[in-house]
Design a protein around this motif. Structure first.
Motif, PDB file in Angstrom:
ATOM      1  N   ARG A  85      86.393  43.686 -24.079  1.00 59.72           N
ATOM      2  CA  ARG A  85      86.552  43.138 -25.427  1.00 59.72           C
ATOM      3  C   ARG A  85      87.758  43.773 -26.118  1.00 59.72           C
ATOM      4  NH1 ARG A  85      81.954  44.489 -26.970  1.00 59.72           N
ATOM      5  NH2 ARG A  85      80.828  42.634 -26.296  1.00 59.72           N
ATOM      6  N   SER A  86      87.900  45.090 -25.996  1.00 59.86           N
ATOM      7  CA  SER A  86      89.044  45.788 -26.583  1.00 59.86           C
ATOM      8  C   SER A  86      90.357  45.288 -25.998  1.00 59.86           C
ATOM      9  CB  SER A  86      88.892  47.302 -26.340  1.00 59.86           C
ATOM     10  OG  SER A  86      90.110  47.981 -26.538  1.00 59.86           O
ATOM     11  N   LEU A  87      90.391  45.140 -24.678  1.00 61.00           N
ATOM     12  CA  LEU A  87      91.620  44.727 -24.009  1.00 61.00           C
ATOM     13  C   LEU A  87      92.000  43.294 -24.380  1.00 61.00           C
ATOM     14  CD1 LEU A  87      93.859  45.303 -22.035  1.00 61.00           C
ATOM     15  CD2 LEU A  87      92.292  44.854 -20.143  1.00 61.00           C
ATOM     16  N   TYR A  88      91.014  42.413 -24.439  1.00 64.41           N
ATOM     17  CA  TYR A  88      91.316  41.021 -24.761  1.00 64.41           C
ATOM     18  C   TYR A  88      91.870  40.879 -26.174  1.00 64.41           C
ATOM     19  CZ  TYR A  88      90.736  36.050 -25.654  1.00 64.41           C
ATOM     20  OH  TYR A  88      90.968  34.745 -26.001  1.00 64.41           O
ATOM     21  N   TYR A  89      91.290  41.595 -27.137  1.00 63.35           N
ATOM     22  CA  TYR A  89      91.781  41.467 -28.503  1.00 63.35           C
ATOM     23  C   TYR A  89      93.125  42.169 -28.687  1.00 63.35           C
ATOM     24  CZ  TYR A  89      87.729  38.921 -30.005  1.00 63.35           C
ATOM     25  OH  TYR A  89      86.786  37.937 -30.147  1.00 63.35           O
ATOM     26  N   MET A  90      93.414  43.197 -27.900  1.00 61.75           N
ATOM     27  CA  MET A  90      94.775  43.746 -27.861  1.00 61.75           C
ATOM     28  C   MET A  90      95.741  42.682 -27.354  1.00 61.75           C
ATOM     29  SD  MET A  90      94.131  47.561 -26.319  1.00 61.75           S
ATOM     30  CE  MET A  90      95.872  47.714 -25.922  1.00 61.75           C
ATOM     31  N   PHE A  91      95.316  41.947 -26.344  1.00 61.43           N
ATOM     32  CA  PHE A  91      96.120  40.860 -25.778  1.00 61.43           C
ATOM     33  C   PHE A  91      96.383  39.780 -26.819  1.00 61.43           C
ATOM     34  CE2 PHE A  91      95.623  36.653 -23.604  1.00 61.43           C
ATOM     35  CZ  PHE A  91      96.845  36.625 -22.939  1.00 61.43           C
ATOM     36  N   ARG A  92      95.357  39.388 -27.571  1.00 57.72           N
ATOM     37  CA  ARG A  92      95.532  38.348 -28.581  1.00 57.72           C
ATOM     38  C   ARG A  92      96.357  38.827 -29.773  1.00 57.72           C
ATOM     39  NH1 ARG A  92      92.669  33.637 -28.115  1.00 57.72           N
ATOM     40  NH2 ARG A  92      94.155  33.059 -29.733  1.00 57.72           N
ATOM     41  N   GLU A  93      96.354  40.135 -30.011  1.00 58.79           N
ATOM     42  CA  GLU A  93      97.162  40.692 -31.092  1.00 58.79           C
ATOM     43  C   GLU A  93      98.549  41.117 -30.626  1.00 58.79           C
ATOM     44  OE1 GLU A  93      94.777  43.851 -32.556  1.00 58.79           O
ATOM     45  OE2 GLU A  93      93.232  42.530 -33.395  1.00 58.79           O
ATOM     46  N   ASN A  94      98.897  40.714 -29.381  1.00 54.57           N
ATOM     47  CA  ASN A  94     100.221  40.953 -28.807  1.00 54.57           C
ATOM     48  C   ASN A  94     100.527  42.439 -28.577  1.00 54.57           C
ATOM     49  OD1 ASN A  94     100.596  38.165 -28.974  1.00 54.57           O
ATOM     50  ND2 ASN A  94     101.531  38.315 -31.015  1.00 54.57           N
ATOM     51  N   GLN A 149      90.389  50.798 -24.637  1.00 57.21           N
ATOM     52  CA  GLN A 149      89.147  51.560 -24.778  1.00 57.21           C
ATOM     53  C   GLN A 149      88.501  51.834 -23.425  1.00 57.21           C
ATOM     54  OE1 GLN A 149      86.479  49.870 -27.599  1.00 57.21           O
ATOM     55  NE2 GLN A 149      84.949  51.484 -27.428  1.00 57.21           N
ATOM     56  N   HIS A 150      88.119  53.094 -23.208  1.00 58.51           N
ATOM     57  CA  HIS A 150      87.481  53.575 -21.976  1.00 58.51           C
ATOM     58  C   HIS A 150      88.413  53.515 -20.761  1.00 58.51           C
ATOM     59  CE1 HIS A 150      83.839  53.776 -24.209  1.00 58.51           C
ATOM     60  NE2 HIS A 150      83.611  52.479 -24.230  1.00 58.51           N
ATOM     61  N   ALA A 151      89.702  53.272 -20.969  1.00 58.52           N
ATOM     62  CA  ALA A 151      90.628  53.189 -19.835  1.00 58.52           C
ATOM     63  C   ALA A 151      90.878  54.575 -19.240  1.00 58.52           C
ATOM     64  CB  ALA A 151      91.955  52.563 -20.278  1.00 58.52           C
ATOM     65  N   GLU A 171      81.897  46.059 -20.984  1.00 59.32           N
ATOM     66  CA  GLU A 171      82.031  44.984 -21.970  1.00 59.32           C
ATOM     67  C   GLU A 171      82.874  45.445 -23.158  1.00 59.32           C
ATOM     68  OE1 GLU A 171      78.031  43.967 -22.848  1.00 59.32           O
ATOM     69  OE2 GLU A 171      77.773  42.707 -21.062  1.00 59.32           O
ATOM     70  N   GLU A 172      82.681  46.686 -23.605  1.00 53.98           N
ATOM     71  CA  GLU A 172      83.500  47.223 -24.690  1.00 53.98           C
ATOM     72  C   GLU A 172      84.964  47.300 -24.275  1.00 53.98           C
ATOM     73  OE1 GLU A 172      81.868  50.979 -25.732  1.00 53.98           O
ATOM     74  OE2 GLU A 172      80.059  50.148 -26.661  1.00 53.98           O
ATOM     75  N   SER A 173      85.224  47.714 -23.044  1.00 49.60           N
ATOM     76  CA  SER A 173      86.595  47.806 -22.550  1.00 49.60           C
ATOM     77  C   SER A 173      87.251  46.434 -22.487  1.00 49.60           C
ATOM     78  CB  SER A 173      86.607  48.441 -21.153  1.00 49.60           C
ATOM     79  OG  SER A 173      86.153  49.766 -21.187  1.00 49.60           O
ATOM     80  N   LYS A 190      74.232  51.224 -19.408  1.00 53.16           N
ATOM     81  CA  LYS A 190      75.334  51.918 -20.083  1.00 53.16           C
ATOM     82  C   LYS A 190      76.680  51.584 -19.437  1.00 53.16           C
ATOM     83  CE  LYS A 190      72.734  55.873 -21.849  1.00 53.16           C
ATOM     84  NZ  LYS A 190      72.542  57.361 -21.779  1.00 53.16           N
ATOM     85  N   ARG A 191      76.689  51.475 -18.115  1.00 56.92           N
ATOM     86  CA  ARG A 191      77.942  51.156 -17.421  1.00 56.92           C
ATOM     87  C   ARG A 191      78.399  49.742 -17.769  1.00 56.92           C
ATOM     88  NH1 ARG A 191      81.291  53.057 -13.839  1.00 56.92           N
ATOM     89  NH2 ARG A 191      82.252  51.761 -12.240  1.00 56.92           N
ATOM     90  N   ILE A 192      77.469  48.805 -17.764  1.00 61.34           N
ATOM     91  CA  ILE A 192      77.814  47.424 -18.115  1.00 61.34           C
ATOM     92  C   ILE A 192      78.253  47.346 -19.575  1.00 61.34           C
ATOM     93  CG2 ILE A 192      76.887  45.097 -18.407  1.00 61.34           C
ATOM     94  CD1 ILE A 192      75.044  45.689 -16.008  1.00 61.34           C
TER      95      ILE A 192
END
Length: 322
Positions: free
Chosen positions: A29-38, A176-178, A25-27, A19-21
């Protein structure tokens, strides 16, 4: 972590680890796509072995340029990246390590595994691994995304990270999960021993030669900020706040050893001795790694920032060679 990943761990412990891993991974993935969407222009992935910085900057027209940096690397990490067709450069490296082929890296690694202690190591490898000179730079959508994919699946590709907790993610905006992180702050009021000798000048000279204003009562103030990692947007905002009050101040920095490679100006690679450089407006560049209060100055070369002083509207930077 060693117990959790061992075969002796029971179902409850393994369920907690999965569950922790999964949440990490969700965090990521969320952060990277926020980065790509500026939605954010910079974030960090902090592991026990290295620190990764993802950053972007506006290009010509509506285009946007994406870069990433790994603070330090090893032969195994570089080999894994090459195996998965992720291209990188080593801007701080003065040898030809990055030009060695994937087959060479894999072959050398296998030879060392089978002949531990008997293989003569190549100087270019042994001198560079796990040092700031082994910093890796990634440019372009394909290479940055390839690095993201390897980090997202690090338990398969970077197995040496499996014995520690999940990497820590740092970003100036929520994801997400921050969770909010508050560093430890310690404030002290200091009374100088020599305040009674010459109060008319309202200043006191420190050991390194800088002059710091003090009050008529001979007082100065010290603020110490501690955390496992203090991201640059925190430092920039603190300095901007101090400068906005019109007061002179000095700051010194203790750099986490795994992130040293990221704390250099990458525009020019050269050896410099300890020096102090005054940053002039004409030397500033617009590229700030996504941090509005920060500047990158070509005159800083590849020095490591060890101190900063502010007086009369200008900053003086103290550097150490990397």
């Amino acid at each position: 972590m060693s117990i959790l990943v061992s075969s002796a761990a029971d179902g409850v412990e393994m369920d907690f680890l999965r569950k922790r891993i999964g949440a990490w991974e969700e965090s990521f993935r969320s952060l990277y796509y926020m980065f790509r969407e500026n939605a954010c222009s910079v974030f960090y992935v902090c592991t026990s072995h290295f620190v990764v910085m993802f950053t972007s900057v506006d290009g010509l027209g509506r285009s946007r340029s994406y870069q990433a940096y790994i603070s330090q690397s090893t032969r195994g990490l570089r080999s894994s990246l090459k195996e998965h067709d992720v291209s990188f450069t080593m801007p701080l490296c003065r040898s030809q390590v990055e030009q060695v082929t994937t087959e060479d890296l894999v072959e050398l690694s296998e030879i060392e595994k089978r002949n531990l202690g008997q293989t003569r190591r190549m100087n270019s490898f042994s001198d560079v691994d796990n040092t700031p000179q082994s910093l890796l730079a990634f440019s372009g959508n394909q290479n940055v995304h390839g690095l993201y994919d390897i980090l997202l699946n690090y338990r398969s590709f970077l197995t040496f990270l499996n014995v520690v907790d999940v990497p820590v993610l740092y970003c100036p905006v929520p994801f997400q999960h921050a969770a909010l992180s508050a560093p430890e702050v310690r404030c002290m009021e200091i009374k100088r021993a020599d305040h009674g000798t010459s109060l008319s000048h309202a200043s006191s000279t420190l050991n390194d030669g800088h002059s710091t204003p003090i009050s008529s009562a001979g007082l100065c103030y010290s603020v110490e900020i501690k955390d496992s990692h203090i991201p640059p947007w925190i430092i920039c905002k603190i300095c901007a706040l101090m400068a906005s009050k019109g007061q002179s101040f000095e700051a010194s920095f203790t750099t986490e050893h795994t992130s040293v490679g990221l704390n250099t100006a990458l525009g020019v690679v050269s050896q410099i001795a300890d020096s102090e450089v005054t940053v002039e407006d004409s030397q500033e560049t617009a590229y700030t790694f996504g941090i509005p209060e920060a500047i990158v100055s070509p005159c800083l070369h590849s020095g490591l920032l060890k101190g900063l002083s502010y007086c009369n509207g200008s900053y003086t930077v103290s550097l150490s060679p990397v």
